[in-house]
Write a protein that holds these residues in place. Structure first.
Motif, short mmCIF file in Angstrom:
data_model
loop_
_atom_site.label_atom_id
_atom_site.label_comp_id
_atom_site.label_asym_id
_atom_site.label_seq_id
_atom_site.Cartn_x
_atom_site.Cartn_y
_atom_site.Cartn_z
N SER A 183 33.19 69.97 20.21
CA SER A 183 33.90 70.63 19.11
C SER A 183 32.94 71.43 18.23
O SER A 183 31.72 71.31 18.32
N ASN A 184 33.55 72.25 17.37
CA ASN A 184 32.81 73.03 16.36
C ASN A 184 31.70 73.87 16.98
O ASN A 184 30.57 73.93 16.48
N LYS B 170 34.63 66.72 25.70
CA LYS B 170 34.94 67.79 24.75
C LYS B 170 33.82 67.99 23.75
O LYS B 170 33.27 67.01 23.22
N GLU C 32 36.26 75.13 20.90
CA GLU C 32 35.70 74.01 21.64
C GLU C 32 35.28 74.44 23.04
O GLU C 32 35.79 75.43 23.58
N TYR D 214 44.81 70.38 20.89
CA TYR D 214 43.90 70.09 19.79
C TYR D 214 44.73 70.00 18.51
O TYR D 214 45.85 70.49 18.43
#
Length: 391
Positions: free
Chosen positions: A190-191, A188, A171, A143
């Motif tokens: 994220s956040n 994926k 993630e 990442y």
């Protein structure tokens, strides 16, 4: 009459051969991790006995295990990056590979053909053939311009999938191994929140939840609607309360499902959170004897059992899942680390590390049924896990 005689004689012959060869099934077997000596006990829970000890498994200070589909083989994930396949019937190591520098757990695929390992160093996931531990794929957890994250919370999911969290990246990744093993598809998310520290998948394989160490709340991913992404739930469960020092982070999927509720250890609190799965809202915060580590449900889901971090790691607490009240708290021994219920739940096995023993309790009366010696025992894993999603 003659045919019946021949059938009876043949059956008697087969019984005699089985007894002579010492053949047996594996359905009532399991293993106990002996963390200080790098060994594993093979046990039987029908008669509460030890069958054998297997040595030479390296660093087992944070070890976990899964089983082959036929429940004959155990795959042990060691902290030193060792992946070891053990034959429960012969009590021998079939194969051992050093696949990383620091490992934190693993899972086995829906069809039992792929063993996945999550790694701290280097951060990522590796896939191996369950048959011979030949490496199939290496997926770095990269990442932000080639940084590599520690991987935790790895579980299997229906459809030849694996789900895991990236501690440093915040993630969740969904790995699909159906089409290609060498280059599996990765989705994926994220956040999801700061520092996911562990993951749980519900027994039906639908919901993946990641606990967040860096903030209050949980991350939730609905695998039936993964395209909607992960959502943040319970963001304020500890609001207005002072965080306590965390002596031991909950791990190894130490959460429980009972009916429509999830029972989750509250990080940094002396509490067990009760979450309603229908709306993902907090139903109740149950005061706990200490900082809970494992919250485990009996197979009938009528009660959950809780153990604790220091300085309360000598006790067990039992919660009624109907009334959501504490039924009993009692001393189980210094260094009570792990619990495992027999498949139908009549007994629970408890590792008592600092007293070098395994305690076996009756789940109806809470009475001690037996104690067995063991070298600094920690994780207990029964072969019934071979047929459960996420274990």
């Amino acid at each position: 009459m003659i045919k019946m005689f021949l059938r009876v004689s043949l059956f008697s012959l087969l019984v005699t051969l089985v007894q002579a060869e010492g053949l047996r099934g594996t359905g009532d077997m399991g293993i106990v991790i002996e963390r200080a000596t790098g060994s594993v006990l093979i046990i039987e829970h029908s008669s509460n006995t030890q069958l054998a000890r297997v040595e030479g498994l390296g660093d087992l200070s944070h070890a976990s295990a899964v089983f082959s589909r036929d429940a004959r083989y155990a795959y042990i994930f060691g902290r030193d990056g060792g992946l070891t396949k053990i034959d429960l019937l012969t009590a021998k190591i079939v194969k051992r590979v050093m696949q990383s520098g620091n490992s934190i757990g693993g899972a086995i695929s829906q069809d039992g053909q792929i063993v996945a390992v999550s790694n701290y160093k280097p951060g990522g996931v590796k896939l191996f053939a369950a048959s011979d531990l030949a490496q199939l794929a290496d997926i770095p957890a990269t990442y932000e311009q080639n940084k590599q994250s520690k991987v935790i919370g790895l579980v299997d999911a229906p459809g030849q999938q694996f789900v895991f969290s990236l501690f440093d990246a915040g993630e969740i990744w969904l790995l699909d191994a159906k089409q290609s093993l060498s280059k599996p598809h990765i989705q994926k998310f994220s956040n999801i929140g700061k520092q996911p520290y562990d993951g749980l998948i519900t027994p039906d394989g639908r919901y993946y939840l990641a606990g967040l160490f860096g903030e209050d709340g949980l991350a939730l991913l609905d695998l039936w609607q993964a395209e909607k992404g992960a959502q943040h739930i319970l963001p304020n469960y500890g609001k207005g309360q002072q965080k306590l020092p965390v002596y031991k982070m909950p791990h190894l999927e130490g959460w429980a499902e009972a009916g429509n509720y999830l029972f989750v250890p509250a990080v940094g609190q002396h509490a067990v959170l009760v979450i309603d799965k229908s709306n993902w809202q907090l139903v109740k915060t149950i005061p706990a004897h200490g900082q809970p580590i494992f919250v485990m449900s009996q197979p009938d889901q009528r009660r959950v059992w809780v153990n604790f971090a220091l300085p309360n790691n000598d006790s067990l607490q039992i919660i009624d899942t109907f009334t959501l009240e504490t039924l009993k708290t009692f001393k189980s021994g210094k260094g009570t680390l792990h619990m495992e219920f027999t498949p139908r739940g009549e007994n629970v096995w408890v590792s008592v590390r600092d007293e070098d023993k395994l305690n076996i309790y009756d789940t109806a009366t809470f009475e001690l049924r037996a104690s067995l010696p063991a070298h600094k025992p920690s994780g207990i894993f029964f072969t019934s896990r071979a047929h459960w999603t996420g274990l």
